[in-house]
Scaffold this active site. Structure first.
Site, PDB file in Angstrom:
ATOM      1  N   ASP A 140       0.809  -1.218   0.000  1.00 25.55           N
ATOM      2  CA  ASP A 140       0.000   0.000   0.000  1.00 25.55           C
ATOM      3  C   ASP A 140       0.843   1.270   0.000  1.00 25.55           C
ATOM      4  O   ASP A 140       0.441   2.298   0.556  1.00 25.55           O
ATOM      5  CB  ASP A 140      -0.973   0.000   1.189  1.00 25.55           C
ATOM      6  CG  ASP A 140      -1.814  -1.253   1.215  1.00 25.55           C
ATOM      7  OD1 ASP A 140      -2.224  -1.708   0.139  1.00 25.55           O
ATOM      8  OD2 ASP A 140      -2.047  -1.805   2.315  1.00 25.55           O
ATOM      9  N   LYS A 151       1.859   1.896  -5.181  1.00 27.56           N
ATOM     10  CA  LYS A 151       2.399   1.285  -6.409  1.00 27.56           C
ATOM     11  C   LYS A 151       1.459   1.516  -7.588  1.00 27.56           C
ATOM     12  O   LYS A 151       1.903   1.735  -8.706  1.00 27.56           O
ATOM     13  CB  LYS A 151       2.593  -0.227  -6.203  1.00 27.56           C
ATOM     14  CG  LYS A 151       3.598  -0.570  -5.120  1.00 27.56           C
ATOM     15  CD  LYS A 151       3.706  -2.073  -4.912  1.00 27.56           C
ATOM     16  CE  LYS A 151       2.462  -2.714  -4.322  1.00 27.56           C
ATOM     17  NZ  LYS A 151       2.164  -2.293  -2.935  1.00 27.56           N
ATOM     18  N   GLY A 153      -4.587  -4.450  -3.591  1.00 26.03           N
ATOM     19  CA  GLY A 153      -5.596  -3.409  -3.807  1.00 26.03           C
ATOM     20  C   GLY A 153      -4.876  -2.141  -4.172  1.00 26.03           C
ATOM     21  O   GLY A 153      -4.093  -1.627  -3.376  1.00 26.03           O
ATOM     22  N   HIS A 154      -5.057  -1.679  -5.401  1.00 27.26           N
ATOM     23  CA  HIS A 154      -4.377  -0.473  -5.865  1.00 27.26           C
ATOM     24  C   HIS A 154      -5.415   0.579  -6.209  1.00 27.26           C
ATOM     25  O   HIS A 154      -6.278   0.341  -7.042  1.00 27.26           O
ATOM     26  CB  HIS A 154      -3.539  -0.758  -7.114  1.00 27.26           C
ATOM     27  CG  HIS A 154      -2.612  -1.923  -6.958  1.00 27.26           C
ATOM     28  ND1 HIS A 154      -1.672  -1.988  -5.953  1.00 27.26           N
ATOM     29  CD2 HIS A 154      -2.472  -3.066  -7.665  1.00 27.26           C
ATOM     30  CE1 HIS A 154      -0.999  -3.119  -6.070  1.00 27.26           C
ATOM     31  NE2 HIS A 154      -1.478  -3.793  -7.092  1.00 27.26           N
ATOM     32  N   GLN A 214       1.856  -6.533  -3.353  1.00 23.59           N
ATOM     33  CA  GLN A 214       2.451  -6.618  -2.000  1.00 23.59           C
ATOM     34  C   GLN A 214       3.787  -5.863  -1.951  1.00 23.59           C
ATOM     35  O   GLN A 214       3.934  -4.891  -2.659  1.00 23.59           O
ATOM     36  CB  GLN A 214       2.613  -8.073  -1.570  1.00 23.59           C
ATOM     37  CG  GLN A 214       1.296  -8.793  -1.358  1.00 23.59           C
ATOM     38  CD  GLN A 214       0.605  -9.158  -2.657  1.00 23.59           C
ATOM     39  OE1 GLN A 214       1.181  -9.823  -3.496  1.00 23.59           O
ATOM     40  NE2 GLN A 214      -0.626  -8.737  -2.852  1.00 23.59           N
TER      41      GLN A 214
HETATM   42  P1  GDP Z   1      -0.696   0.128  -3.602  1.00 17.72           P
HETATM   43  O1  GDP Z   1      -1.322  -1.110  -3.085  1.00 17.72           O
HETATM   44  O2  GDP Z   1       0.778   0.184  -3.353  1.00 17.72           O
HETATM   45  O3  GDP Z   1      -1.039   0.392  -5.044  1.00 17.72           O
HETATM   46  O4  GDP Z   1      -1.310   1.325  -2.744  1.00 17.72           O
HETATM   47  P2  GDP Z   1      -2.874   1.547  -2.352  1.00 17.72           P
HETATM   48  O5  GDP Z   1      -3.589   2.047  -3.560  1.00 17.72           O
HETATM   49  O6  GDP Z   1      -3.410   0.367  -1.651  1.00 17.72           O
HETATM   50  O7  GDP Z   1      -2.732   2.681  -1.239  1.00 17.72           O
HETATM   51  C1  GDP Z   1      -2.157   3.909  -1.525  1.00 17.72           C
HETATM   52  C2  GDP Z   1      -3.207   5.010  -1.322  1.00 17.72           C
HETATM   53  O8  GDP Z   1      -2.552   6.271  -1.296  1.00 17.72           O
HETATM   54  C3  GDP Z   1      -4.228   5.117  -2.433  1.00 17.72           C
HETATM   55  O9  GDP Z   1      -5.442   5.524  -1.866  1.00 17.72           O
HETATM   56  C4  GDP Z   1      -3.677   6.191  -3.346  1.00 17.72           C
HETATM   57  O10 GDP Z   1      -4.680   6.891  -4.062  1.00 17.72           O
HETATM   58  C5  GDP Z   1      -3.033   7.094  -2.338  1.00 17.72           C
HETATM   59  N1  GDP Z   1      -1.835   7.822  -2.795  1.00 17.72           N
HETATM   60  C6  GDP Z   1      -0.836   7.404  -3.615  1.00 17.72           C
HETATM   61  N2  GDP Z   1       0.133   8.346  -3.690  1.00 17.72           N
HETATM   62  C7  GDP Z   1      -0.268   9.369  -2.893  1.00 17.72           C
HETATM   63  C8  GDP Z   1       0.324  10.616  -2.495  1.00 17.72           C
HETATM   64  O11 GDP Z   1       1.431  10.970  -2.896  1.00 17.72           O
HETATM   65  N3  GDP Z   1      -0.398  11.401  -1.610  1.00 17.72           N
HETATM   66  C9  GDP Z   1      -1.620  11.023  -1.123  1.00 17.72           C
HETATM   67  N4  GDP Z   1      -2.234  11.836  -0.270  1.00 17.72           N
HETATM   68  N5  GDP Z   1      -2.188   9.856  -1.466  1.00 17.72           N
HETATM   69  C10 GDP Z   1      -1.518   9.042  -2.319  1.00 17.72           C
HETATM   70  P1  IMO Z   2      -0.909  -4.348  -2.171  1.00 17.43           P
HETATM   71  O1  IMO Z   2      -0.491  -4.926  -3.512  1.00 17.43           O
HETATM   72  C1  IMO Z   2      -0.959  -4.785   2.173  1.00 17.43           C
HETATM   73  C2  IMO Z   2      -1.006  -8.891   3.715  1.00 17.43           C
HETATM   74  C3  IMO Z   2      -2.249  -9.347   4.452  1.00 17.43           C
HETATM   75  C4  IMO Z   2      -1.613 -10.328   5.445  1.00 17.43           C
HETATM   76  C5  IMO Z   2      -0.512 -10.980   4.628  1.00 17.43           C
HETATM   77  C6  IMO Z   2      -0.895 -12.329   4.017  1.00 17.43           C
HETATM   78  O2  IMO Z   2      -2.183  -3.589  -2.203  1.00 17.43           O
HETATM   79  O3  IMO Z   2       0.232  -3.619  -1.552  1.00 17.43           O
HETATM   80  P2  IMO Z   2      -2.484 -12.999   1.984  1.00 17.43           P
HETATM   81  O4  IMO Z   2      -3.954 -12.797   1.762  1.00 17.43           O
HETATM   82  O5  IMO Z   2      -1.629 -12.396   0.922  1.00 17.43           O
HETATM   83  O6  IMO Z   2      -2.115 -14.436   2.243  1.00 17.43           O
HETATM   84  O7  IMO Z   2      -2.168 -12.227   3.373  1.00 17.43           O
HETATM   85  O8  IMO Z   2      -0.207 -10.054   3.586  1.00 17.43           O
HETATM   86  N1  IMO Z   2      -1.250  -8.361   2.360  1.00 17.43           N
HETATM   87  C7  IMO Z   2      -1.187  -7.062   2.038  1.00 17.43           C
HETATM   88  N2  IMO Z   2      -0.997  -5.976   2.816  1.00 17.43           N
HETATM   89  N3  IMO Z   2      -1.094  -4.644   0.838  1.00 17.43           N
HETATM   90  C8  IMO Z   2      -1.255  -5.743   0.039  1.00 17.43           C
HETATM   91  O9  IMO Z   2      -1.237  -5.666  -1.293  1.00 17.43           O
HETATM   92  C9  IMO Z   2      -1.350  -7.016   0.632  1.00 17.43           C
HETATM   93  N4  IMO Z   2      -1.532  -8.269   0.169  1.00 17.43           N
HETATM   94  C10 IMO Z   2      -1.455  -9.086   1.228  1.00 17.43           C
HETATM   95  O10 IMO Z   2      -2.885  -8.286   5.097  1.00 17.43           O
HETATM   96  O11 IMO Z   2      -0.998  -9.624   6.488  1.00 17.43           O
HETATM   97 MG    MG Z   3      -2.799  -1.708  -1.778  1.00 18.57          MG
END
Ligand code: GDP
Ligand code: IMO
Ligand code: MG
Length: 428
Positions: free
Chosen positions: A13, A16, A40-41, A223
């Protein structure tokens, strides 16, 4: 042209999805190489928000071919659900290509993931419950179902039968659940075969030919480093290789074709699920990072655990992945904090430790040694150059760069595509 790898440096999170989307218009292929719909992106384009789980983040860039590589595990219901949801919003998934060798998450594995966690009680991992671990276990155990199996009914029936012979014993005798009917599982999987067939290719060959033809290929991790099955905080990890090494096995491109490795690093830390987290905050600062940063899981909606920036973790990620460029995200979330602590090392058993301790015991006991940096109060979301940032903010970025083992090439100052400061071209 080369292949470029993009990974998460912390516990996921980091942003990416946004970073990949930012590159989407400049690359020809975006390949998801590991994980499944545990990811989850969130991507924000012109104020419109998209949450992707299984589809590569390049799917939202018109000229980019999105590819699901052999290292991914696919829940077919989720795949087609996501495609339909995108199409309902006027976006096309027509170019999506899926590896014939990717594994399929069979319904028994989603069930097993959930019941295993429930039975583990306080020893649970805190998985997303999407069947990821059991499906990778089947892959290693050589009883997995692959995408190509869906196109040969006899093979599929044989494989599902063999897998269920084992799984039904576990489900019924250990977990006291109803045994599953093999024919029902076969029919469910076959119901996707015709729709899936036109998307399926030998993706390793496709990507080799693309690279030979001068195309740019971005390999996108789900991840992150600290969730990698080998290099993360085992056993509190996911079940795939989320680091740069995994990119090559997860899509069939050799390391010699990779020219750079981008790590996405959040300006503070978060974690979802169980496991050690040295800089975790249980006070109002933790709550502040969670609320201002919107730190709730994109996949499960769980509140993310939050903490200050941990420099040894970023340094470790730089080492494990061979990071050439850092995308530093969510710097804007720190605006308004008077002084910002950064973990520069740990203390374990009264000793200072500068790198991640070798054993799980020591990492679990590690307490952060903080250095504190003066904060800033100005809104930075409109900043587009380094000079637009307040002096203290520039100093914070410079300090992180110095501690983190690679240069910072992009800084995120908001969730939208254009809320970024580009210091160096990521496709150099
Ligand atoms: P990922 O799993 O690595 O793709 O990240 P997620 O999407 O799960 O979580 C990142 C969150 O931060 C999302 O809600 C993005 O929209 C948000 N985000 C990404 N870059 C920035 C930033 O530079 N500033 C802020 N405020 N939010 C950001
Ligand atoms: P993105 O791509 C954050 C965590 C779960 C748990 C562990 C194992 O959005 O960064 P799993 O279901 O993969 O066997 O769970 O990994 N986990 C993540 N945490 N971002 C993710 O993906 C994750 N995918 C799995 O919360 O701790
Ligand atoms: Mg994510």
């Amino acid at each position: 042209m080369p292949a470029i790898i993009l990974v998460g440096a912390q516990w996921g999170d980091e942003g990416k999805g946004k970073a990949t989307d930012l590159l989407g218009s400049s690359v020809d292929y975006v390949v998801k190489f590991n994980g499944g719909n545990n990811a989850g992106h969130t991507i924000v384009i012109n104020g419109e928000k998209f949450a992707l789980h299984l589809l590569p983040s390049g799917i939202l860039s018109e000229n980019c071919v999105p590819v699901i590589g052999n290292g991914v595990v696919i829940d077919l219901e989720v795949l087609f659900g996501e495609i339909e949801a995108l199409e309902a919003r006027g976006r096309s998934a027509a170019k999506l290509i899926v590896s014939a060798d990717a594994h399929v998450i069979a319904p028994y594995n989603t069930t097993l993931d959930k019941v295993t966690e429930r039975f583990a009680g306080s020893r649970k991992i805190g998985t997303t419950g999407r069947g990821i671990g059991p499906t990778y276990a089947d892959k290693m155990n050589r009883i997995g179902i692959r995408v190509q199996d869906l196109f040969d009914e006899a093979i599929l029936r044989e494989k599902v039968g063999a897998a269920l012979y084992l799984k039904n014993q576990i489900l019924s005798k250990i977990y006291n659940r109803r045994a599953l009917d093999a024919e029902a599982v076969v029919s469910e999987l076959l119901s996707y075969a015709d729709r899936l067939r036109p998307m399926v290719l030998d993706t390793s060959l496709l990507l080799h030919e693309a690279l030979d033809a001068g195309k740019t290929v971005l390999l996108e991790a789900g991840q992150a480093t600290m969730l990698d099955v080998d290099h993360g905080n085992y056993p509190y990890v996911t079940s795939s290789s989320a680091t740069a090494g995994g990119a090559c096995t997860g899509c069939g491109i050799p390391p010699t074709r990779v020219s750079s490795v981008i790590a996405v690093v959040k300006a503070y830390s978060t974690r979802v699920g169980e496991g050690p987290f040295p800089t975790e905050l249980h006070d109002e600062w933790g709550e502040r990072l969670r609320s201002v940063g919107g730190e709730y899981g994109t996949t499960t909606g769980r509140p993310r655990r939050t903490g200050w920036y941990d420099a040894p973790i970023s340094r470790y990620a730089a080492r494990i992945n061979g990071v050439t460029d850092i995308v530093l995200t969510k710097l804007d979330v720190l605006t308004g904090i008077e002084s910002i602590p950064v973990c520069v090392a740990y203390e374990v058993d009264g000793q200072r430790v500068d790198e991640i301790p070798m054993t799980q015991r020591d990492f679990a006991l590690a307490t952060p040694i903080y250095e504190t940096f003066p904060g800033w109060t100005e809104d930075i979301s409109q900043a587009r150059t380094l000079a637009d940032l307040p002096e203290n903010c520039q100093a914070y970025v410079a300090a992180l760069e110095k501690m983190s083992g690679a240069r910072i090439s992009v800084i995120g100052v908001g969730p939208a595509r254009d809320e970024s400061i580009v210091l160096h071209d990521l496709l150099h």
